[in-house]
Motif scaffolding. Structure first.
Motif, PDB file in Angstrom:
ATOM      1  N   GLY A   1      -7.114   6.476   2.996  1.00  0.00           N
ATOM      2  CA  GLY A   1      -6.398   6.923   4.185  1.00  0.00           C
ATOM      3  C   GLY A   1      -5.150   6.098   4.421  1.00  0.00           C
ATOM      4  O   GLY A   1      -4.925   5.062   3.789  1.00  0.00           O
ATOM      5  N   ARG A   2      -4.332   6.529   5.366  1.00  0.00           N
ATOM      6  CA  ARG A   2      -3.038   5.861   5.563  1.00  0.00           C
ATOM      7  C   ARG A   2      -3.185   4.443   6.122  1.00  0.00           C
ATOM      8  O   ARG A   2      -2.460   3.536   5.715  1.00  0.00           O
ATOM      9  CB  ARG A   2      -2.148   6.731   6.450  1.00  0.00           C
ATOM     10  N   THR A   3      -4.142   4.219   7.004  1.00  0.00           N
ATOM     11  CA  THR A   3      -4.368   2.862   7.494  1.00  0.00           C
ATOM     12  C   THR A   3      -4.954   1.993   6.388  1.00  0.00           C
ATOM     13  O   THR A   3      -4.563   0.836   6.207  1.00  0.00           O
ATOM     14  CB  THR A   3      -5.299   2.871   8.715  1.00  0.00           C
TER      15      THR A   3
ATOM     16  N   ILE B   1      -4.436  -2.438   2.302  1.00  0.00           N
ATOM     17  CA  ILE B   1      -4.435  -2.922   0.916  1.00  0.00           C
ATOM     18  C   ILE B   1      -3.117  -3.620   0.596  1.00  0.00           C
ATOM     19  O   ILE B   1      -3.103  -4.714   0.008  1.00  0.00           O
ATOM     20  CB  ILE B   1      -4.677  -1.758  -0.068  1.00  0.00           C
ATOM     21  N   LYS B   2      -1.999  -3.029   0.979  1.00  0.00           N
ATOM     22  CA  LYS B   2      -0.691  -3.622   0.705  1.00  0.00           C
ATOM     23  C   LYS B   2      -0.569  -5.017   1.337  1.00  0.00           C
ATOM     24  O   LYS B   2      -0.087  -5.963   0.706  1.00  0.00           O
ATOM     25  CB  LYS B   2       0.425  -2.714   1.232  1.00  0.00           C
TER      26      LYS B   2
ATOM     27  N   TYR C   1     -14.010  -3.078  12.130  1.00  0.00           N
ATOM     28  CA  TYR C   1     -14.228  -1.625  12.162  1.00  0.00           C
ATOM     29  C   TYR C   1     -13.118  -0.955  12.957  1.00  0.00           C
ATOM     30  O   TYR C   1     -12.787  -1.384  14.070  1.00  0.00           O
ATOM     31  CB  TYR C   1     -15.583  -1.344  12.812  1.00  0.00           C
ATOM     32  N   THR C   2     -12.563   0.117  12.409  1.00  0.00           N
ATOM     33  CA  THR C   2     -11.524   0.877  13.097  1.00  0.00           C
ATOM     34  C   THR C   2     -12.147   2.051  13.825  1.00  0.00           C
ATOM     35  O   THR C   2     -12.653   2.990  13.203  1.00  0.00           O
ATOM     36  CB  THR C   2     -10.475   1.411  12.105  1.00  0.00           C
ATOM     37  N   ALA C   3     -12.120   2.002  15.146  1.00  0.00           N
ATOM     38  CA  ALA C   3     -12.613   3.104  15.967  1.00  0.00           C
ATOM     39  C   ALA C   3     -11.412   3.843  16.553  1.00  0.00           C
ATOM     40  O   ALA C   3     -10.441   4.123  15.846  1.00  0.00           O
ATOM     41  CB  ALA C   3     -13.545   2.575  17.053  1.00  0.00           C
TER      42      ALA C   3
ATOM     43  N   SER D   1       1.525   1.749  15.189  1.00  0.00           N
ATOM     44  CA  SER D   1       1.612   2.164  13.782  1.00  0.00           C
ATOM     45  C   SER D   1       0.340   1.775  13.030  1.00  0.00           C
ATOM     46  O   SER D   1      -0.340   0.800  13.369  1.00  0.00           O
ATOM     47  CB  SER D   1       2.824   1.521  13.101  1.00  0.00           C
ATOM     48  N   ARG D   2       0.041   2.549  12.020  1.00  0.00           N
ATOM     49  CA  ARG D   2      -1.098   2.224  11.155  1.00  0.00           C
ATOM     50  C   ARG D   2      -0.909   0.858  10.497  1.00  0.00           C
ATOM     51  O   ARG D   2      -1.874   0.136  10.259  1.00  0.00           O
ATOM     52  CB  ARG D   2      -1.272   3.316  10.097  1.00  0.00           C
ATOM     53  N   SER D   3       0.328   0.509  10.205  1.00  0.00           N
ATOM     54  CA  SER D   3       0.623  -0.797   9.606  1.00  0.00           C
ATOM     55  C   SER D   3       0.205  -1.932  10.527  1.00  0.00           C
ATOM     56  O   SER D   3      -0.345  -2.947  10.080  1.00  0.00           O
ATOM     57  CB  SER D   3       2.113  -0.914   9.277  1.00  0.00           C
ATOM     58  N   ASP D   4       0.447  -1.770  11.827  1.00  0.00           N
ATOM     59  CA  ASP D   4       0.077  -2.820  12.764  1.00  0.00           C
ATOM     60  C   ASP D   4      -1.431  -2.845  13.027  1.00  0.00           C
ATOM     61  O   ASP D   4      -1.996  -3.909  13.285  1.00  0.00           O
ATOM     62  CB  ASP D   4       0.863  -2.681  14.067  1.00  0.00           C
ATOM     63  N   VAL D   5      -2.080  -1.700  12.959  1.00  0.00           N
ATOM     64  CA  VAL D   5      -3.547  -1.687  13.041  1.00  0.00           C
ATOM     65  C   VAL D   5      -4.124  -2.442  11.842  1.00  0.00           C
ATOM     66  O   VAL D   5      -5.044  -3.257  11.981  1.00  0.00           O
ATOM     67  CB  VAL D   5      -4.094  -0.246  13.089  1.00  0.00           C
TER      68      VAL D   5
END
Length: 204
Positions: A10-12, A17-18, A103-105, A178-182
């Motif tokens: 997924g995008r997050t 990973i990056k 965990y991402t909720a 942003s997903r990057s910050d999550v």
């Protein structure tokens, strides 16, 4: 650190990973469909498997220091995927002697979003929120060192590292993140053992 990641395609998950690679970590990316994960790096081990298969998950998790879940659901219908997966992760972590999980909720699992935005979230996302809520309940009684991220609306914006954190409520007037910050929040939590046994909302 060796990180076991589900929801890696997924995008997050891909953002995580990056950032993990940049910080020198190793990632075991557990995915159903490896073709969806376009990241190739010596520090990334892609493992194909079923998140509901106890043997596959326990084997893949072996040797890891922490678990991160970026798993979501593919539609808004009734689902127990997240609670079933979390239950299995807890069992496999106990089997492998792993204590740390992030965990991402989603914001809204505790009915904490005020006003019309909160009302709409409960109406539109009720099945997703219920699945996350039940998964988080399992983490809270697991005895593990858990951290739950409850992000507001996810965007494809850049990594800023400047975001607000709320506990019982969401940050005032918070709308998105942003997903990057999550991903940054999740990685920092396991790297530094921060926010243990806390469920925190995230937004700008």
């Amino acid at each position: 650190m060796n990180i076991f990641l589900i929801g890696a395609s997924g995008r997050t998950g891909q953002e995580l990973i990056k950032q993990a690679i940049k910080n020198g970590h190793y990632v075991k990316a557990f995915v159903r469909n490896p073709s969806k994960l376009k990241i190739t790096h010596a520090n990334v081990h892609i493992i194909q498997g079923d998140v509901l298969d106890y043997y596959e998950v326990c084997q893949a998790m072996r040797g890891c220091d922490a678990v991160i879940s970026c798993l979501g659901t593919e539609n808004l219908g009734h689902s127990t995927l997240l609670v079933e997966t979390t239950n299995l992760l807890i069992q496999c972590m106990n089997e492998n002697g792993i204590q740390r999980i992030a965990y991402t909720a989603s914001a809204g699992i505790d009915g904490e979003i005020p006003g019309m935005t909160g009302w709409l979230a409960q109406r539109i996302l009720k099945n997703v929120l219920r699945d996350h809520y039940e998964a988080v309940k399992l983490l809270k009684v697991s005895g593990l060192d858990w951290t739950v991220a409850r992000p507001m609306g996810l965007t494809s914006g850049p990594l800023t590292t400047y975001y607000r954190i709320g506990e019982a409520s969401v940050p005032e007037n918070g709308r998105n993140i942003s997903r990057s910050d999550v991903a940054h929040f999740l990685l920092q939590a396991v790297e530094n053992n921060r926010h243990i046994k806390k469920s925190l909302s995230l937004s700008y």
